[in-house]
Design an enzyme around this catalytic site. Structure first.
Site, PDB file in Angstrom:
ATOM      1  N   ALA A  28       0.877  -1.183   0.000  1.00 33.99           N
ATOM      2  CA  ALA A  28       0.000   0.000   0.000  1.00 33.99           C
ATOM      3  C   ALA A  28       0.912   1.230   0.000  1.00 33.99           C
ATOM      4  O   ALA A  28       0.827   2.104   0.864  1.00 33.99           O
ATOM      5  CB  ALA A  28      -0.973   0.017   1.179  1.00 33.99           C
ATOM      6  N   GLY A  32       6.041   8.233   1.215  1.00 41.58           N
ATOM      7  CA  GLY A  32       6.995   7.930   2.290  1.00 41.58           C
ATOM      8  C   GLY A  32       7.860   6.738   1.923  1.00 41.58           C
ATOM      9  O   GLY A  32       9.094   6.774   2.022  1.00 41.58           O
ATOM     10  N   HIS A  33       7.214   5.669   1.471  1.00 45.80           N
ATOM     11  CA  HIS A  33       7.968   4.488   1.038  1.00 45.80           C
ATOM     12  C   HIS A  33       8.897   4.846  -0.135  1.00 45.80           C
ATOM     13  O   HIS A  33      10.051   4.422  -0.180  1.00 45.80           O
ATOM     14  CB  HIS A  33       7.014   3.393   0.552  1.00 45.80           C
ATOM     15  CG  HIS A  33       6.098   2.834   1.595  1.00 45.80           C
ATOM     16  ND1 HIS A  33       4.735   2.983   1.528  1.00 45.80           N
ATOM     17  CD2 HIS A  33       6.344   2.125   2.720  1.00 45.80           C
ATOM     18  CE1 HIS A  33       4.177   2.363   2.567  1.00 45.80           C
ATOM     19  NE2 HIS A  33       5.125   1.847   3.312  1.00 45.80           N
ATOM     20  N   ASP A 148       8.350   5.376  12.073  1.00 43.09           N
ATOM     21  CA  ASP A 148       8.257   4.289  13.048  1.00 43.09           C
ATOM     22  C   ASP A 148       9.502   4.358  13.935  1.00 43.09           C
ATOM     23  O   ASP A 148      10.419   3.549  13.815  1.00 43.09           O
ATOM     24  CB  ASP A 148       8.144   2.952  12.314  1.00 43.09           C
ATOM     25  CG  ASP A 148       6.890   2.897  11.471  1.00 43.09           C
ATOM     26  OD1 ASP A 148       5.827   2.627  12.014  1.00 43.09           O
ATOM     27  OD2 ASP A 148       6.971   3.188  10.252  1.00 43.09           O
TER      28      ASP A 148
END
Ligand code: AMP
Length: 277
Positions: A28, A32-33, A148
């Site tokens: 998904a 950011g990824h 994270d």
């Protein structure tokens, strides 16, 4: 872009490469990824991304069931970003003996605070899958998002204690225009809810800006009230030592500090963090 589903095929291909950058994800994909892919491409000859929704890191089965899957657009985004290899294993490939009896890691203190405390078993599942993926890819550099924050510390500790020869690189959090940290789980909110959810970042930033004039306790109380009034259900909003993740009751400018938050909004668990110095 090559796509591999089996570790054996992936390793045959990677054998010929010396500078491998690796970006593990659960798919998904969002900007950011893609920013991690970009960092890896700038520093390595070959960039490998993995997409695997790891069942052992979901302490809440409903969260696992509802996790967004958008594999076709993910492949397109990775292709357009210039990713070289996508590793896309099935559960049986990563867990040939099933998900029942997984290794238990000694995570220690980091597993007793914040997400460690509120999501029992989560970081152990993260260690299990990241260790397996690092074994499969054997990258020179591993790219993680600061979004994270606690996960970055847990994985750095894993790499050190298991003596894995991979450099861990943490990259800044990408945000929407209003400041909401990009996250795959944001897809479960409506556009309006996503706009409202940007309150989290405004409040973190507000605490940072006002740290010289108020105690942390005052700022925390005010922010928690605003979150409750806006319909958030907050698990924690705390200040911590950014290196050890020990909770701090008040600002101490001798130490590196980070604000950490986990809050539910319309049933979606959102996390964010902000360094305050
Ligand atoms: P996930 O797919 O959520 O497991 O995330 C895969 C990687 O992307 C992790 O290292 C995350 O920290 C990172 N990531 C997720 N969201 C962001 C973001 N908004 N900015 C930068 N990196 C992110």
């Amino acid at each position: 872009m090559f796509i591999f589903k089996q570790i054996e095929d992936l390793q045959k291909y990677l054998k010929a490469h010396t500078a491998i950058g690796f970006v593990p994800t659960m798919g998904a994909l969002h900007e950011g990824h893609l920013s991690l892919i970009k960092h890896s491409k700038a520093e390595n000859g070959l960039t490998v991304c993995s997409i695997f929704v790891n069942p052992t890191q979901f302490n809440d089965p409903k969260d696992f069931e509802k996790y967004p899957i958008t594999i076709e657009s993910d492949i397109e985004l990775l292709h357009d970003a210039g990713c070289d290899v996508l590793f896309l294993p099935e559960v049986a490939e990563m867990y040939p003996d099933g998900i029942g009896a997984i290794r238990q890691y000694e995570i220690g203190f980091l597993d007793t605070v914040f997400d460690g405390k509120h999501r029992p078993g989560h970081f152990n599942g993260v260690c299990v899958i990241v260790h397996k993926l690092l074994d499969a890819v054997k990258p020179h550099r591993l790219y993680l998002g600061e979004k994270d924050f606690q996960q970055c510390l847990v994985i750095k500790q894993l790499v050190t204690t298991e003596q894995i020869p991979t450099e861990v690189i943490t990259c800044p959090t990408l945000r929407t225009e209003l400041g909401l940290a990009m996250s795959s789980r944001n897809a479960r909110l409506s556009e309006m809810q996503r706009e409202e959810a940007a309150l989290i970042y405004r409040l973190l930033n507000g605490i940072k800006v006002r740290q010289k004039s108020f105690t942390f306790e005052e700022l925390q109380r005010d922010a928690l009230q605003q979150l409750t009034d806006a319909g958030f259900n907050t698990e924690y909003l705390m200040l911590a030592n950014a290196e050890t993740l020990e909770e701090m009751k008040e600002f101490d400018h001798q130490k590196k500090m980070v604000l950490l938050i986990a809050s539910f909004f319309h049933g979606v668990r959102l996390i964010d963090n902000l360094r305050v110095n």
